[in-house]
Design a protein around this motif. Sequence first.
Motif, PDB file in Angstrom:
ATOM      1  N   ARG A  91      -1.489  13.850  16.427  1.00  0.00           N
ATOM      2  CA  ARG A  91      -3.134  14.697  16.687  1.00  0.00           C
ATOM      3  C   ARG A  91      -2.813  15.532  17.537  1.00  0.00           C
ATOM      4  O   ARG A  91      -4.006  16.575  17.962  1.00  0.00           O
ATOM      5  CB  ARG A  91      -4.302  13.790  16.202  1.00  0.00           C
ATOM      6  N   TRP A  92      -2.498  15.563  18.624  1.00  0.00           N
ATOM      7  CA  TRP A  92      -2.270  15.718  19.902  1.00  0.00           C
ATOM      8  C   TRP A  92      -2.304  17.462  19.690  1.00  0.00           C
ATOM      9  O   TRP A  92      -0.551  17.855  18.774  1.00  0.00           O
ATOM     10  CB  TRP A  92      -1.365  14.853  20.939  1.00  0.00           C
ATOM     11  N   GLU A  93      -2.183  17.767  20.693  1.00  0.00           N
ATOM     12  CA  GLU A  93      -2.157  19.587  20.841  1.00  0.00           C
ATOM     13  C   GLU A  93      -0.690  19.338  21.466  1.00  0.00           C
ATOM     14  O   GLU A  93      -0.283  20.147  20.985  1.00  0.00           O
ATOM     15  CB  GLU A  93      -3.022  20.346  22.145  1.00  0.00           C
ATOM     16  N   ARG A  94      -0.235  18.997  22.608  1.00  0.00           N
ATOM     17  CA  ARG A  94       1.029  18.974  23.039  1.00  0.00           C
ATOM     18  C   ARG A  94       1.414  17.535  23.431  1.00  0.00           C
ATOM     19  O   ARG A  94       1.322  16.859  24.058  1.00  0.00           O
ATOM     20  CB  ARG A  94       0.832  19.855  24.208  1.00  0.00           C
ATOM     21  N   PRO A  95       2.046  16.359  21.914  1.00  0.00           N
ATOM     22  CA  PRO A  95       2.077  15.514  22.124  1.00  0.00           C
ATOM     23  C   PRO A  95       3.941  15.634  23.092  1.00  0.00           C
ATOM     24  O   PRO A  95       4.441  16.297  23.135  1.00  0.00           O
ATOM     25  CB  PRO A  95       2.881  14.838  21.111  1.00  0.00           C
ATOM     26  N   PRO A  96       3.920  14.319  24.384  1.00  0.00           N
ATOM     27  CA  PRO A  96       5.230  13.877  24.939  1.00  0.00           C
ATOM     28  C   PRO A  96       6.735  14.006  24.486  1.00  0.00           C
ATOM     29  O   PRO A  96       6.297  13.769  22.762  1.00  0.00           O
ATOM     30  CB  PRO A  96       4.799  12.728  25.854  1.00  0.00           C
ATOM     31  N   ASN A  97       7.737  14.252  24.445  1.00  0.00           N
ATOM     32  CA  ASN A  97       8.841  13.848  24.281  1.00  0.00           C
ATOM     33  C   ASN A  97       8.899  12.394  23.816  1.00  0.00           C
ATOM     34  O   ASN A  97       8.752  11.473  24.951  1.00  0.00           O
ATOM     35  CB  ASN A  97      10.285  14.127  24.866  1.00  0.00           C
ATOM     36  N   VAL A  98       9.201  11.808  22.706  1.00  0.00           N
ATOM     37  CA  VAL A  98       9.013  10.271  22.563  1.00  0.00           C
ATOM     38  C   VAL A  98      10.744   9.790  22.078  1.00  0.00           C
ATOM     39  O   VAL A  98      11.079  10.564  21.046  1.00  0.00           O
ATOM     40  CB  VAL A  98       8.660   9.613  21.292  1.00  0.00           C
ATOM     41  N   THR A  99      11.400   8.545  22.560  1.00  0.00           N
ATOM     42  CA  THR A  99      12.437   8.339  22.273  1.00  0.00           C
ATOM     43  C   THR A  99      12.553   7.061  21.442  1.00  0.00           C
ATOM     44  O   THR A  99      11.448   5.936  22.261  1.00  0.00           O
ATOM     45  CB  THR A  99      13.797   7.726  23.322  1.00  0.00           C
ATOM     46  N   LEU A 100      12.289   6.980  19.752  1.00  0.00           N
ATOM     47  CA  LEU A 100      12.417   5.695  19.833  1.00  0.00           C
ATOM     48  C   LEU A 100      13.207   4.600  19.656  1.00  0.00           C
ATOM     49  O   LEU A 100      13.900   5.099  18.240  1.00  0.00           O
ATOM     50  CB  LEU A 100      11.040   5.282  18.334  1.00  0.00           C
ATOM     51  N   PHE A 101      13.701   3.733  20.025  1.00  0.00           N
ATOM     52  CA  PHE A 101      14.538   2.859  19.929  1.00  0.00           C
ATOM     53  C   PHE A 101      14.248   1.958  18.551  1.00  0.00           C
ATOM     54  O   PHE A 101      12.693   0.493  19.019  1.00  0.00           O
ATOM     55  CB  PHE A 101      15.338   2.010  21.030  1.00  0.00           C
ATOM     56  N   VAL A 102      14.828   1.444  17.784  1.00  0.00           N
ATOM     57  CA  VAL A 102      14.285   0.661  16.505  1.00  0.00           C
ATOM     58  C   VAL A 102      15.080  -0.561  16.284  1.00  0.00           C
ATOM     59  O   VAL A 102      16.160   0.403  15.928  1.00  0.00           O
ATOM     60  CB  VAL A 102      13.727   1.108  15.602  1.00  0.00           C
ATOM     61  N   GLY A 103      14.972  -1.813  16.123  1.00  0.00           N
ATOM     62  CA  GLY A 103      16.074  -2.784  16.337  1.00  0.00           C
ATOM     63  C   GLY A 103      15.901  -3.597  14.558  1.00  0.00           C
ATOM     64  O   GLY A 103      14.685  -3.649  14.348  1.00  0.00           O
ATOM     65  N   GLY A 104      16.929  -4.140  13.787  1.00  0.00           N
ATOM     66  CA  GLY A 104      17.540  -5.275  13.757  1.00  0.00           C
ATOM     67  C   GLY A 104      18.501  -5.390  13.307  1.00  0.00           C
ATOM     68  O   GLY A 104      19.146  -5.834  13.836  1.00  0.00           O
ATOM     69  N   LYS A 105      17.844  -6.836  11.889  1.00  0.00           N
ATOM     70  CA  LYS A 105      20.705  -7.431  12.212  1.00  0.00           C
ATOM     71  C   LYS A 105      20.763  -6.704  11.155  1.00  0.00           C
ATOM     72  O   LYS A 105      22.053  -6.665  11.938  1.00  0.00           O
ATOM     73  CB  LYS A 105      19.284  -8.591  11.019  1.00  0.00           C
ATOM     74  N   SER A 106      20.789  -5.805  10.327  1.00  0.00           N
ATOM     75  CA  SER A 106      21.536  -4.932   9.673  1.00  0.00           C
ATOM     76  C   SER A 106      20.919  -3.897   9.941  1.00  0.00           C
ATOM     77  O   SER A 106      19.645  -2.967   9.636  1.00  0.00           O
ATOM     78  CB  SER A 106      22.319  -6.371   8.635  1.00  0.00           C
ATOM     79  N   PRO A 107      21.747  -2.617   8.819  1.00  0.00           N
ATOM     80  CA  PRO A 107      21.101  -1.427   8.518  1.00  0.00           C
ATOM     81  C   PRO A 107      19.349  -1.751   7.746  1.00  0.00           C
ATOM     82  O   PRO A 107      19.301  -0.683   7.347  1.00  0.00           O
ATOM     83  CB  PRO A 107      22.298  -0.734   8.180  1.00  0.00           C
ATOM     84  N   ARG A 108      20.317  -2.751   6.762  1.00  0.00           N
ATOM     85  CA  ARG A 108      19.248  -3.299   5.557  1.00  0.00           C
ATOM     86  C   ARG A 108      18.294  -3.407   6.308  1.00  0.00           C
ATOM     87  O   ARG A 108      16.917  -3.864   5.795  1.00  0.00           O
ATOM     88  CB  ARG A 108      19.806  -3.937   4.765  1.00  0.00           C
TER      89      ARG A 108
ATOM     90  N   TRP B  38      26.404 -10.691   2.930  1.00  0.00           N
ATOM     91  CA  TRP B  38      26.805 -10.735   1.688  1.00  0.00           C
ATOM     92  C   TRP B  38      25.297 -10.912   0.747  1.00  0.00           C
ATOM     93  O   TRP B  38      25.307 -10.351  -0.385  1.00  0.00           O
ATOM     94  CB  TRP B  38      27.728 -12.360   1.863  1.00  0.00           C
ATOM     95  N   ALA B  39      24.686 -12.220   0.832  1.00  0.00           N
ATOM     96  CA  ALA B  39      23.589 -11.904   0.159  1.00  0.00           C
ATOM     97  C   ALA B  39      22.759 -10.607  -0.195  1.00  0.00           C
ATOM     98  O   ALA B  39      22.751  -9.703   0.689  1.00  0.00           O
ATOM     99  CB  ALA B  39      22.344 -13.393   0.994  1.00  0.00           C
ATOM    100  N   SER B  40      22.449 -10.410  -1.064  1.00  0.00           N
ATOM    101  CA  SER B  40      21.547  -9.044  -1.878  1.00  0.00           C
ATOM    102  C   SER B  40      20.251  -9.692  -1.692  1.00  0.00           C
ATOM    103  O   SER B  40      19.541 -10.894  -1.239  1.00  0.00           O
ATOM    104  CB  SER B  40      22.592  -8.608  -3.111  1.00  0.00           C
ATOM    105  N   ASP B  41      19.624  -7.865  -1.613  1.00  0.00           N
ATOM    106  CA  ASP B  41      18.382  -8.358  -1.491  1.00  0.00           C
ATOM    107  C   ASP B  41      17.517  -7.511  -2.427  1.00  0.00           C
ATOM    108  O   ASP B  41      17.669  -6.600  -2.718  1.00  0.00           O
ATOM    109  CB  ASP B  41      17.817  -7.687   0.142  1.00  0.00           C
ATOM    110  N   ARG B  42      17.228  -8.028  -3.445  1.00  0.00           N
ATOM    111  CA  ARG B  42      16.414  -7.675  -4.666  1.00  0.00           C
ATOM    112  C   ARG B  42      15.575  -6.037  -4.668  1.00  0.00           C
ATOM    113  O   ARG B  42      15.488  -5.222  -4.950  1.00  0.00           O
ATOM    114  CB  ARG B  42      16.335  -7.793  -5.693  1.00  0.00           C
TER     115      ARG B  42
END
Length: 248
Positions: free
Chosen positions: A127-144, A175-179
């Motif tokens: 919503r900002w007219e001129r937002p700043p540059n943002v780098t978001l590092f987002v973490g998890g155990k695996s890509p899933r 190895w365990a699936s996530d349905r």
Amino acid sequence: MQAWSSTVVQYHRLRNDLAVIRLEGDAVPFKAGQSVSVAVPQNSALTRRYSPALPPSLDGKLEFHVRAVPAGWVSGGIVNETRPGDVWQISDPQGGLHVDDSGRDVVMIAGGTGLAPLRAILLDLTRWERPPNVTLFVGGKSPRDLYAGDMLWLMASELPWLTVVPVVDQLHEPWASDRWNDRIRADVDSAAKFFEPEHCWEGSVADVIAAQGHFSDRQILVCGSPGMEAATMRALVESGTPAELIRR
């Protein structure tokens, strides 16, 4: 203490232990990045704090990302038992996680559902007219475990000021699936994009952050589990980032 009522209108199970809940009701006077106290009908005597994943709106739309924790009566009830029509009580907005208007670039660091308040801030920045540059590092155990990967991929492709860096403890899936994850990948539009192993940095969020050097000229926002926040704070400070620049 004043409380506001909000009714569940959508429930999306994204992982075995995680759900996204959307509600509509009273307009809650919080700020993007804050948390609120939540009471749900499954355990109405207990309250827990969650951060909305949407910025405030006059039409009272709310969204929460909830992960069931071991022996978590409230979180488990939300993930496993929430149904449309449930009425939640929302109260006590708190917290100072925010981006200021100094124009300085921003580094956001999220672990798991710590993404929720940062996503609310990102949407508020649109919503900002001129937002700043943002780098978001987002973490998890695996890509899933990067449960909002498709949404982040879309945001990064549409917002020129946003860069998303997915970080996982291990590139190989357990190895365990996530349905629930399997069903989402089978049902979504074929054009949808997810973060695959080749898109991810491997290691803990704290280790990846430490390898970046100091961020003494940035705004730093950190949100995740207490352990993740403590490790990330330590990595930032030891790399030369002044502690007073870090918000969490």
